[in-house]
Design a protein around this motif. Structure first.
Motif, short mmCIF file in Angstrom:
data_model
loop_
_atom_site.label_atom_id
_atom_site.label_comp_id
_atom_site.label_asym_id
_atom_site.label_seq_id
_atom_site.Cartn_x
_atom_site.Cartn_y
_atom_site.Cartn_z
N SER A 168 0.87 -1.17 0.00
CA SER A 168 0.00 0.00 0.00
C SER A 168 0.90 1.22 0.00
N CYS A 234 -5.87 3.87 5.43
CA CYS A 234 -5.08 3.12 4.43
C CYS A 234 -4.63 1.78 5.01
N ARG A 267 -2.85 3.90 -2.37
CA ARG A 267 -3.16 2.66 -1.65
C ARG A 267 -2.60 1.41 -2.36
#
Ligand code: HAM
Length: 431
Positions: A168, A234, A267
């Motif tokens: 991510s 996130c 992300r």
């Protein structure tokens, strides 16, 4: 006479290799259909600004590798060949108001891309991608759907042991603080940075992380990692993507150093490699989430995710894993002849068989029967239709080239007889 050659970094796909690409295209299209990704085609060139804005001015792809098309006049628009399809597809999404369609809009494309890169094995100036995009869904389930779809493409096309690396890379909430930490870290190593990288430091520090410059590897090894700077949302999104991947049985590895080379990512980021080769080899494919891209290209804020799989690299790996050339689709029959008279009958018979759906080549030359039969065999044909003297009685020879047997068949029955024989032969092969 000049001797012309294909431009550097491009190559001709001769029939054996082109057959492989045609098969890739079929597998890709079949998979896309199975997952509900509808076909889209966008132009091979776009206004350069689509790429500059979408992909980012300070990326290798835009700064060094964009094939810009010379303007004919000052007023003419600035165009460039597409280096990748995502920016153009998102441009189309905005232009055609696809945000009013049921979301997400699932799209797929197979086509050539262009990057003015230094050519080497697996890196070309014209290359092919299988690209898939889902626009309008924030995930996390769709992230896993897309990653699994890419993984399945490799196995269905015959590449074994493909590994997925995932990471991510944060969003606009957590990326700025991370970038500050990253810039501070590189400033501490300013003397050791190659000039081009030092120049990019203030403009796009993230690009230093995936720099191909050899001396950057050591510096990057200790650089701060985005994974340690993710905000809570996130972090939760990344955890949920992994849980979905686990649930559908996709083997993956978390790779905290993976950042991707295009600016639009947020992300989820992922790449596909042949297992154990991510050090020595370039990625077979890659993709990620781009939640800011639609807005960047003039639409309403809309999330999106997709991948691009490099078909040239798939062909390379497949060539190593199973070196036999691909012949493409074999013929069912070749129409041959014993006397080199009029070619009209041969062509007429072949035309009838083709109209009935049988893959048939007519030997229209003048060589001897033996040569014609050899050529038929080379083309993978299982049967030969032999046009000879018996034609006067309305009959032709039907020869099973593999079994070496032959019989006479009335011309009026030929389509039915050959069709039945071909079907029987396919059954025999279990297909
Ligand atoms: P990319 O990582 O730049 O991503 O390219 C995807 C794949 O295309 C690479 O992993 C590689 O297999 C292949 N590729 C790239 N450059 C070359 C080259 N010069 N020669 C041969 N193969 C190459 C993208 O293009 C993104 N549009 C992927 C994506 C779609 N992200 C979201 N949606």
């Amino acid at each position: 006479m000049p001797s012309f050659r294909a431009p550097r970094g491009t190559r001709d796909l001769l029939p054996n290799e082109a057959a492989r690409f045609v098969r890739f295209g079929r597998v890709a299209r079949d998979l896309a259909d199975r997952y509900g990704y509808r076909p889209i085609e966008t132009p091979i060139f776009e206004q350069s600004a689509v790429f500059e804005r979408g992909i980012g001015e300070v990326t290798d792809v835009v700064e060094k590798e964009l094939f810009r098309i010379a303007r004919r006049t000052e007023e003419a628009e600035a165009w460039a060949l597409r280096p990748e399809p995502t920016a153009g597809i998102v441009r189309a999404y905005v232009q055609h108001g696809m945000q009013t369609w049921p979301q997400p809009v699932r799209l797929a494309m197979i086509g050539p891309m262009f990057r003015y890169d230094r050519p080497q094995a697996g890196r070309y100036r014209q290359f092919w991608q299988f690209d898939v995009e889902a626009i309008g869904d924030p995930g996390p389930a769709i992230d896993a759907e897309i990653i699994e779809l890419g993984h399945r493409f490799y196995s269905e096309v015959g590449v074994t042991e493909v590994e997925v690396l995932v990471n991510s890379i944060g969003d606009k909430a957590c990326r700025p603080a991370y970038l500050e930490a990253l810039v501070a870290y590189y400033r501490g190593h300013l003397a050791a940075l190659p000039p081009a990288e030092a120049d990019r430091l203030e403009r796009n520090a993230l690009r230093l992380l995936d720099s191909k410059h050899p001396s950057m590897a050591v510096i990057n090894a200790d650089a701060p990692r985005i994974t340690d700077h993710l905000c809570a949302t996130c972090e939760a999104h990344f955890g949920a993507v992994r849980a979905h991947l686990d649930a559908i049985g996709v083997p993956y590895r978390v790779s905290p150093g993976l950042v991707r080379g295009l600016d639009y990512y947020t992300r989820t980021a992922f790449e596909y490699y042949v297992a154990g080769r991510e050090g020595q080899q370039q990625a077979l494919g890659g993709g990620g989430r781009y939640d800011g891209l639609v807005e960047l290209l003039g639409g309403k804020p809309t999330p999106g995710i997709g991948f691009g799989l490099g078909l040239d690299r798939v062909a390379l790996v497949l060539g190593e894993q199973s070196p036999a050339p691909e012949d493409g689709v074999p013929l069912d029959a070749v129409v041959v002849f014993t006397d080199p008279g009029a070619s009209v009958e041969r062509l007429r018979i072949a035309t009838g068989l083709r109209a009935a759906g049988l893959r048939t080549r007519a030997d229209l030359g003048r060589r001897r029967l033996g040569r014609q039969l050899e050529a038929a065999d080379r083309d993978g044909a299982h049967f030969a239709v032999i046009v000879g003297d018996e034609l006067q009685e309305g009959q032709v020879g039907l020869r099973d080239l593999k079994a070496g047997t032959q019989r006479l068949v009335p011309l009026s029955d030929l389509t039915r007889e050959l069709g039945r024989a071909v079907k029987q032969h396919h059954h025999g092969e279990g297909g």
